[in-house]
Structures are given as structure tokens and as C-alpha cells.
Enzyme design. Structure first.
Site, PDB file in Angstrom:
ATOM      1  N   GLY A  20       0.847  -1.212   0.000  1.00 14.49           N
ATOM      2  CA  GLY A  20       0.000   0.000   0.000  1.00 14.49           C
ATOM      3  C   GLY A  20       0.869   1.244   0.000  1.00 14.49           C
ATOM      4  N   GLY A  23      -0.323   4.732  -0.857  1.00 15.38           N
ATOM      5  CA  GLY A  23      -1.469   5.257  -0.116  1.00 15.38           C
ATOM      6  C   GLY A  23      -1.136   6.375   0.855  1.00 15.38           C
ATOM      7  N   LEU A  25      -1.349   6.527   4.340  1.00 11.66           N
ATOM      8  CA  LEU A  25      -0.549   6.257   5.540  1.00 11.66           C
ATOM      9  C   LEU A  25       0.940   6.212   5.188  1.00 11.66           C
ATOM     10  CD1 LEU A  25      -0.509   5.401   8.585  1.00 11.66           C
ATOM     11  CD2 LEU A  25      -0.447   3.055   7.779  1.00 11.66           C
ATOM     12  N   ARG A  54      -0.454  -1.689  -6.364  1.00 12.14           N
ATOM     13  CA  ARG A  54      -0.877  -1.974  -7.739  1.00 12.14           C
ATOM     14  C   ARG A  54      -0.494  -0.838  -8.692  1.00 12.14           C
ATOM     15  NH1 ARG A  54      -7.135  -2.426  -6.657  1.00 12.14           N
ATOM     16  NH2 ARG A  54      -6.550  -0.376  -5.904  1.00 12.14           N
ATOM     17  N   ASP A 242     -13.791   2.402  16.390  1.00 14.29           N
ATOM     18  CA  ASP A 242     -12.705   3.165  15.767  1.00 14.29           C
ATOM     19  C   ASP A 242     -11.752   3.774  16.803  1.00 14.29           C
ATOM     20  OD1 ASP A 242     -11.421   4.215  13.457  1.00 14.29           O
ATOM     21  OD2 ASP A 242     -12.260   6.184  13.910  1.00 14.29           O
ATOM     22  N   HIS A 247      -7.525   3.169  21.126  1.00 14.29           N
ATOM     23  CA  HIS A 247      -6.797   4.281  21.758  1.00 14.29           C
ATOM     24  C   HIS A 247      -7.223   4.540  23.210  1.00 14.29           C
ATOM     25  CE1 HIS A 247      -5.608   4.840  17.753  1.00 14.29           C
ATOM     26  NE2 HIS A 247      -6.544   5.672  17.361  1.00 14.29           N
TER      27      HIS A 247
HETATM   28  N1  LIG Z   1      -4.063   7.208   6.646  1.00 17.83           N
HETATM   29  C1  LIG Z   1      -3.827   7.323   7.935  1.00 17.83           C
HETATM   30  O1  LIG Z   1      -3.464   8.396   8.459  1.00 17.83           O
HETATM   31  C2  LIG Z   1      -3.977   6.134   8.832  1.00 17.83           C
HETATM   32  C3  LIG Z   1      -3.764   6.308  10.220  1.00 17.83           C
HETATM   33  C4  LIG Z   1      -3.860   5.206  11.061  1.00 17.83           C
HETATM   34  C5  LIG Z   1      -4.152   3.964  10.531  1.00 17.83           C
HETATM   35  N2  LIG Z   1      -4.359   3.827   9.191  1.00 17.83           N
HETATM   36  C6  LIG Z   1      -4.636   2.475   8.678  1.00 17.83           C
HETATM   37  O2  LIG Z   1      -3.645   2.144   7.706  1.00 17.83           O
HETATM   38  C7  LIG Z   1      -4.181   1.365   6.657  1.00 17.83           C
HETATM   39  C8  LIG Z   1      -3.925   2.071   5.331  1.00 17.83           C
HETATM   40  O3  LIG Z   1      -4.559   3.328   5.357  1.00 17.83           O
HETATM   41  P1  LIG Z   1      -4.444   4.364   4.148  1.00 17.83           P
HETATM   42  O4  LIG Z   1      -5.188   5.574   4.593  1.00 17.83           O
HETATM   43  O5  LIG Z   1      -3.029   4.528   3.701  1.00 17.83           O
HETATM   44  O6  LIG Z   1      -5.284   3.613   3.022  1.00 17.83           O
HETATM   45  P2  LIG Z   1      -5.468   3.988   1.488  1.00 17.83           P
HETATM   46  O7  LIG Z   1      -4.664   5.199   1.137  1.00 17.83           O
HETATM   47  O8  LIG Z   1      -6.932   4.015   1.216  1.00 17.83           O
HETATM   48  O9  LIG Z   1      -4.919   2.676   0.776  1.00 17.83           O
HETATM   49  C9  LIG Z   1      -3.549   2.346   0.692  1.00 17.83           C
HETATM   50  C10 LIG Z   1      -3.277   1.724  -0.658  1.00 17.83           C
HETATM   51  O10 LIG Z   1      -3.964   0.490  -0.761  1.00 17.83           O
HETATM   52  C11 LIG Z   1      -4.388   0.276  -2.109  1.00 17.83           C
HETATM   53  N3  LIG Z   1      -5.846   0.085  -2.152  1.00 17.83           N
HETATM   54  C12 LIG Z   1      -6.804   0.916  -1.684  1.00 17.83           C
HETATM   55  N4  LIG Z   1      -8.029   0.374  -1.891  1.00 17.83           N
HETATM   56  C13 LIG Z   1      -7.826  -0.815  -2.483  1.00 17.83           C
HETATM   57  C14 LIG Z   1      -8.672  -1.866  -2.930  1.00 17.83           C
HETATM   58  N5  LIG Z   1      -9.995  -1.779  -2.784  1.00 17.83           N
HETATM   59  N6  LIG Z   1      -8.101  -2.953  -3.485  1.00 17.83           N
HETATM   60  C15 LIG Z   1      -6.783  -3.055  -3.603  1.00 17.83           C
HETATM   61  N7  LIG Z   1      -5.932  -2.093  -3.212  1.00 17.83           N
HETATM   62  C16 LIG Z   1      -6.433  -0.995  -2.651  1.00 17.83           C
HETATM   63  C17 LIG Z   1      -4.031   1.518  -2.880  1.00 17.83           C
HETATM   64  O11 LIG Z   1      -2.813   1.238  -3.573  1.00 17.83           O
HETATM   65  P3  LIG Z   1      -2.780   0.709  -5.062  1.00 17.83           P
HETATM   66  O12 LIG Z   1      -4.071   1.094  -5.716  1.00 17.83           O
HETATM   67  O13 LIG Z   1      -1.596   1.370  -5.653  1.00 17.83           O
HETATM   68  O14 LIG Z   1      -2.622  -0.758  -4.908  1.00 17.83           O
HETATM   69  C18 LIG Z   1      -3.778   2.556  -1.827  1.00 17.83           C
HETATM   70  O15 LIG Z   1      -2.818   3.499  -2.213  1.00 17.83           O
HETATM   71  C19 LIG Z   1      -5.668   1.200   7.003  1.00 17.83           C
HETATM   72  O16 LIG Z   1      -5.827   0.000   7.712  1.00 17.83           O
HETATM   73  C20 LIG Z   1      -5.959   2.368   7.922  1.00 17.83           C
HETATM   74  O17 LIG Z   1      -7.030   2.094   8.819  1.00 17.83           O
HETATM   75  C21 LIG Z   1      -4.268   4.875   8.333  1.00 17.83           C
END
Ligand SMILES: NC(=O)c1ccc[n+]([C@@H]2O[C@H](COP(=O)([O-])OP(=O)(O)OC[C@H]3O[C@@H](n4cnc5c(N)ncnc54)[C@H](OP(=O)(O)O)[C@@H]3O)[C@@H](O)[C@H]2O)c1
Length: 496
Positions: A20, A23, A25, A54, A242, A247
């Protein structure tokens, strides 16, 4: 000893493989944190980062993206950029994971990394098990002699006790529990760790940290934000799962736990598990009086009008997802018997803040007559976890003048004033812990199960009782019933 970083080892040379990597995070947190570790000389110079997703980047375009991300996050750049690589995969195509395994072998060889790897799952949670299945088939999860493989997982860890157990069983088919690092970034926050230092590095704390001196404890995590683009996720999850399940219960554990024998690994994890095991279970009939759930309606935050939760894009018009939770818990142990712990978390509240407030008992009698004991404010110790990180102790003082006037005053410690600058990013600390194999700040499966077991009666109670949802206008401190939760015991939420 005052500078803990001096005592910390540098990471071993390892591969940091981020699934990922395209993405949010990875961009906002993980990549800047890794570059900060390098700048602080905590990351081994031979370690490399392999981004996996991907999106079809190549090494060059990924490096360009990393560079942009670092600039956007004001993170240091440095030699690590040329050790950033990228591999495109398709989760449906096992062949792309074979190619990934070949790439890792080749990069390990060229960087002198001996089968030591961090597998960071920064993808939406529903993908994690599928990726792990592919990794298992490709051999990337296997620990070789002299090497190690550590899997870092983001919440959610299931959505109830049964799903958490099922996830654990599936993980167990691939990883030992000791290889799994379930992250709660709250625990990496400098101010959260300062709570532990405050408690265990200051001898004055221990004698008063108990039911004899403490009247009650309040733990609040307030956000001004709504749900942003996370409607799909939040509609399924709600705030209890959540925020509270992870937390807030972690903060409760750090506040209430017994001194561990060391701050490392099992000892601290065990003490936190013991706290949750000691929390009195909520009987179904207590769920209506001890738990408040709310949902915001339209209102105003910082002078700006904001829609109600049901008016947010992607939210059902009759949604019962909670955006506010307050609950009263008690611990069944010698230290805390009879001391209520009030927890609250909410979205669209007036301020973005996380605080732990320890309110001490009132004086037993007043010697300052005509002032009565009830007219003297009890001492309050407040840990400001964010923002304006610091600690405040409120006490009664004589106001100047010939008459006896008592006023509340405060001793304040401000993190920024004392140590300068912003506290370090939580992810940097936690990533380094993973590389050092120190799991003290990560969540063991046992803790996750206790947390679900504790909240399961609430989840069940809410399922059959959609009427119990109170509304509150955005920009307020939650539903009136949250005030009542304390008011009926003669208490009030501290002003945040
Ligand atoms: N963002 C934050 O600040 C944060 C904070 C704490 C915890 N988290 C946790 O960290 C994890 C990742 O969060 P994120 O915000 O980085 O997620 P995200 O940006 O929505 O997804 C990360 C990557 O996963 C791939 N992806 C997304 N949806 C998909 C799908 N339906 N099928 C296949 N690939 C998919 C995409 O990459 P590709 O399309 O290039 O494969 C995307 O860039 C989650 O569990 C979230 O709860 C995030």
C-alpha cells in the site's frame, strides 16, 4: 539518565517492505518517519525500502513520489532515497508475488541484508489476509536461520471478539505471535510515553496513585473533524470500534497499570492485559446508564457551518453509526476499587484535543474557616497528550490581600517550552521498535480479545436498541446525557 535515545540501539540492516506504498498512511507517516530515523542516525545505512502496490510506478517514479512526500511533510531527505525501490503487484496474480520474492532476494543480496524484513501492511484492512496468503505462498514470510520476519498490522483488529479470534487464527497459520506487531500509533506519541515516565520515574507519584487519593479519572479524545472521506469505513465501524476499543482503552491501561518490572516487551504488555482483565464487565442493563452514544447534527465549528453526520456524503439518511461515545468503567482490583474511569471520544467537538485528567479527592475538612471543604477545588493533574503537549497540576493558592481568598492556580510543564520544537512523530519511534524487535508498545492478541470482550455487551445492547442514540449539535461537547453520566454522581467533565 534523561535522554532515552542515547540508550537505544540502531536498527539492524533490514528490508522495509510497505504494502500500500502508494497510499495515504505510507505517504504522510511511514516514509517521512523512516527518513527521520535515518537523519537521527537510528536507521541502519544498509536498510532499504521496497514499496509495493498496484499503481504502476518504477523505482525512479517512486523515488520522485517519495521526494515530493518528504517535501510536503517537511521531512529530511537523504541517502535513503537511492535505497527506495518499488514493485508493482496484482493481488489476484500469484506470479507478481513470485516476482516480488525474487526482487527481495536480489535487493537483500545487493544491500547485505540477511533475510531480515519488516512487512508493513498499509493497505485497507480487507486486503491484508489476501496479501499474507500470497506472501506465504511466495516464501517471503518464512524466517531463515539468522534472519527475522516481522509483520506490522494497522487496526482494525476484527470488529468483535469472534472476528478478532478468526483473524488471529488465520495469522497464526503464517506468523508466530512474536512476529506480529499490532500498531496503535497513540502509543508511540511522545506524550503518551511521558505519562509512563511521569508515573515511574518520579517517586512522589506512586503513593498517591490509587483509590485512597484519586476520586476519578477522565480520558477524553476530542476531534473537530467529521468523517472526511471515510464514510464507507465509518458507517460500518462507528466510534466505539474506531477509537474506544483501541486508543482510549490503551490510555486507560497506561494510567491504571501496575509498575512493570521493565519497560520492555512482555512485562509492560502483561500489565496492560491485567488492567483490562480487571475492568468490571458491563451487564446489559448497565449499558443504558453507563454508556452514552451520540451522533452529531448540523452545527458550527470555529465559526464555520458544518453538516450533520447524516448529511455527510456517503452516509445513510437513517444511519445509527455513533460519532460520540462516553462511558463509565470501574476496575475490580486493590488499587482502583470504587474509582470511576470516565472515557469519552467524539467527532465534531469544539476542540481537537486528547487529555487524561486525574482528579484527586477533596480535603477531608476545612481548617480555612469560614471556607468549607466543599468550597475548595480538588487537585487535578492533567496530561495534555495533544496539542500543546504538557502536564498541568491545579492546586489551591491564597490570593493576595488581607482577607483569606483561595483561588485555583496551576503548575504547568509545556513540552515545547521545555524541550523545544515539536515532539517526534509516533511512527518513527514505533518503526524503530519493530526493527529492534521491541514489542512493548504493540498490542498482543490477548489484549485485543479482552478489549472486545469488554465492549461486546455494549455492541450487543446497541444492536437491539437504535433508540438509545442521542444527538448533539456539531461544535458542542456531545449529548446532554454525557454530562448527566457524571452529574448524577456529583461530578463534571473537566474543561478541555
Ligand atoms: N491514513 C492514515 O493516516 C492512517 C492512520 C492510522 C491507521 N491507518 C490504517 O492504515 C491502513 C492504510 O490506510 P491508508 O489511509 O493509507 O489507506 P489507502 O490510502 O486508502 O490505501 C492504501 C493503498 O492500498 C491500495 N488500495 C486501496 N483500496 C484498495 C482496494 N480496494 N483494493 C486493492 N488495493 C487498494 C491503494 O494502492 P494501489 O491502488 O496502488 O494498490 C492505496 O494506495 C488502514 O488500515 C488504515 O485504517 C491509516
Amino acid at each position: 539518565m534523561s535522554d532515552e535515545t542515547n540508550t537505544r540501539a540502531k536498527s539492524e540492516a533490514c528490508a522495509i517492505i510497505i504494502f500500500g506504498a502508494s497510499g495515504d498512511l505510507a505517504s504522510r507517516k511511514l516514509l517521512p518517519a523512516l527518513f527521520r530515523l535515518l537523519a537521527e542516525n537510528a536507521l541502519n545505512e544498509r536498510s532499504y525500502i521496497l514499496g509495493v502496490a498496484r499503481t504502476p510506478y518504477d523505482d525512479e517514479s517512486f523515488r520522485q513520489r517519495v521526494n515530493d512526500v518528504l517535501a510536503a511533510n517537511r521531512a529530511p531527505t537523504g541517502g535513503l532515497l537511492k535505497r527506495c525501490f518499488y514493485q508493482t503487484v496484482s493481488y489476484e496474480d500469484a506470479g507478481t508475488f513470485k516476482a516480488l520474492a525474487t526482487r527481495v532476494e536480489e535487493l537483500d543480496r545487493t544491500h547485505g541484508v540477511a533475510d531480515k524484513r519488516v512487512l508493513y501492511f498499509a493497505t485497507p484492512p480487507q486486503l491484508v489476509m489476501a496479501i499474507i496468503g500470497r506472501l506465504r505462498d511466495s516464501g517471503l514470510c518464512v524466517e531463515r536461520p539468522g534472519g527475522w520476519v516481522r509483520a506490522v498490522l494497522e487496526k482494525p483488529f476484527g470488529s468483535n471478539l469472534a472476528s478478532a479470534r478468526q483473524m488471529h487464527e488465520e495469522l497464526n497459520g503464517t506468523f508466530e505471535e512474536s512476529q506480529i506487531y499490532r500498531i496503535d500509533h497513540y502509543l508511540g506519541k511522545e506524550t503518551v510515553q511521558n505519562l509512563l515516565v511521569f508515573r515511574f520515574a518520579n517517586a512522589i507519584c506512586e503513593p498517591i496513585w490509587n483509590r485512597t487519593y484519586v476520586d476519578h479519572v477522565q480520558i477524553s479524545v476530542a476531534e473537530t473533524d467529521g468523517i472526511g472521506h471515510r464514510a464507507g469505513y465509518f458507517e460500518q465501524t462507528g466510534l466505539l470500534r474506531d477509537m474506544v476499543q483501541n486508543h482510549l482503552l490503551q490510555l486507560l491501561c497506561l494510567t491504571a497499570m501496575e509498575p512493570p518490572s521493565t519497560m520492555q516487551d512482555c512485562s509492560m504488555r502483561d500489565e496492560k492485559v491485567k488492567v483490562l482483565a480487571a475492568v468490571k464487565s458491563l451487564r446489559p442493563e448497565e449499558c443504558s446508564c453507563c454508556v452514552v452514544r451520540g451522533q452529531y447534527t448540523a452545527g458550527e465549528i470555529s465559526g464555520k457551518e458544518v453538516p450533520g453526520y447524516r448529511g455527510e456524503s456517503g452516509v445513510a439518511v437513517d444511519s445509527v453509526a455513533e460519532t460520540f461515545v462516553a462511558l463509565r468503567l470501574e476496575l475490580d482490583n486493590w488499587r482502583w476499587q470504587g474509582v470511576p474511569f470516565y472515557l469519552r471520544a467524539g467527532k465534531r467537538l469544539p476542540r481537537h484535543t486528547s487529555d487524561i485528567v486525574i482528579q484527586f479527592r477533596s480535603v477531608p475538612a476545612s481548617v480555612l474557616r469560614p471556607l468549607l471543604a466543599e468550597q475548595l477545588s480538588p487537585n487535578v493533574l492533567r496530561f495534555r497528550l495533544q496539542p500543546n503537549e504538557g502536564i498541568e497540576l491545579r492546586f489551591e493558592a491564597k490570593a493576595p490581600g488581607p482577607r483569606l481568598h483561595v483561588k485555583s492556580a496551576a503548575l504547568r510543564f509545556d513540552y515545547a517550552d521545555e524541550f523545544g520544537g515539536e515532539p517526534p512523530e509516533a511512527y518513527a519511534r514505533l518503526l524503530l521498535d519493530v526493527m529492534l524487535g521491541d514489542a512493548a508498545l504493540f498490542l498482543p492478541q490477548m489484549w485485543i480479545e479482552h478489549a472486545w470482550r469488554l465492549l461486546e455487551p455494549v455492541i450487543e445492547h446497541w444492536k437491539g436498541n437504535a433508540d438509545g442514540l442521542s444527538s448533539y449539535p456539531a461544535g458542542s461537547w456531545g449529548p446532554e446525557s454525557a454530562e448527566m453520566l457524571l452529574a448524577r454522581e456529583g461530578r463534571a467533565w473537566a474543561t478541555l
